[in-house]
Scaffold this active site. Sequence first.
Site, short mmCIF file in Angstrom:
data_model
loop_
_atom_site.label_atom_id
_atom_site.label_comp_id
_atom_site.label_asym_id
_atom_site.label_seq_id
_atom_site.Cartn_x
_atom_site.Cartn_y
_atom_site.Cartn_z
N CYS A 64 -11.24 -9.14 1.56
CA CYS A 64 -11.96 -8.28 2.49
C CYS A 64 -12.06 -8.83 3.90
O CYS A 64 -12.35 -8.09 4.84
CB CYS A 64 -13.36 -8.00 1.94
N HIS B 161 -17.36 -5.43 7.16
CA HIS B 161 -16.65 -4.98 5.97
C HIS B 161 -17.49 -3.92 5.27
O HIS B 161 -18.70 -4.10 5.07
CB HIS B 161 -16.39 -6.16 5.04
N ASN C 250 -14.75 1.59 -0.28
CA ASN C 250 -14.44 0.20 0.03
C ASN C 250 -12.95 -0.02 -0.12
O ASN C 250 -12.42 -0.02 -1.23
CB ASN C 250 -15.24 -0.71 -0.91
#
Length: 323
Positions: A124, A249, A279
């Site tokens: 990420c 993120h 996500n």
Amino acid sequence: MTTRLATSAGPHATRILGLGHYRPANVITNHDLIARGVETDDEWIKTRVGIAERHWADPDETVVDMAEQAGSKALAASGVSTADVDLVLVATCTMPTPVPAAAPNLAARLGIDAPGAFDVNSGCSGFVYALNAASAAVLTGQARNVLVVAAERFSGWLDMTDRSTCIILADGAGAAVVGPSDASGLGPAVWGSDGAQFDSVAIDEDSHFFRQEGQTVYRWATGQMAPVALAAIERAGLQPADIAAFVPHQANLRIIEALARRIELPNAVVARDIVTSGNTSAATIPLALSRMVESGEIASGAPVLLLGFGSGLAYAGQVVLAP
């Protein structure tokens, strides 16, 4: 006799010259997941992670396909010719096999002739790491311009019986072109890792499904990342009040909101792309940033705080100027 090697020198500074993003056409709502047999409900998902819908790729749509879409848009927005790109970086952790890398294939598809090309796998936080590798290449004269793309296809790694993960993850790509600038548009990165908890986010070796220790990651992110963000602002020579936008993120809306409160950015719009994009790991930051610039939420030249964190557990924070 001491042998001395010649070194190369590049421009005084670098910045992001253009952005691009791509989300697959398939929109998967919370109700769609329930219809697929996931034991959950719309209110539970929205309360726990803040997601209303996410995008999943077609069965034959690949990481490189999505990277190509985002990369071509970033090049067009930057005004940089493919003939002037010397390096292509792809941040991803969801290629179907470790070899070959995505970057050489992407470069060929975009018509970039014989550039340096490699992938960055830091989960990420991968986009921020790749952004800094790109900047370093330009500053040291190794490249004139660099295409950085983060692309992920998590829909192929999901256990649909695990509601803690299958409701969160999604597919998409974001891209940036990094090139020379008269004044700095990329502040110093603040990065690090907590390798003692490296397996808190992982692909299971036996099932090949994505898994994570959600509470561990939540406590780590909300407890440890705010100081990283503040350090990135300080290293850029700015104050929290100078930040126009915060693009962390997009892991979980609760994490995003908690970080925004702890960092205290009084004048910043906060990215909440998680609500409609889900996500997408390394792709979340450039995807959200590109969409916010495109919509006018972030003005050209505005200072933006980026904060990547996740698998590894690795993290990277940085202030950049919007193109």
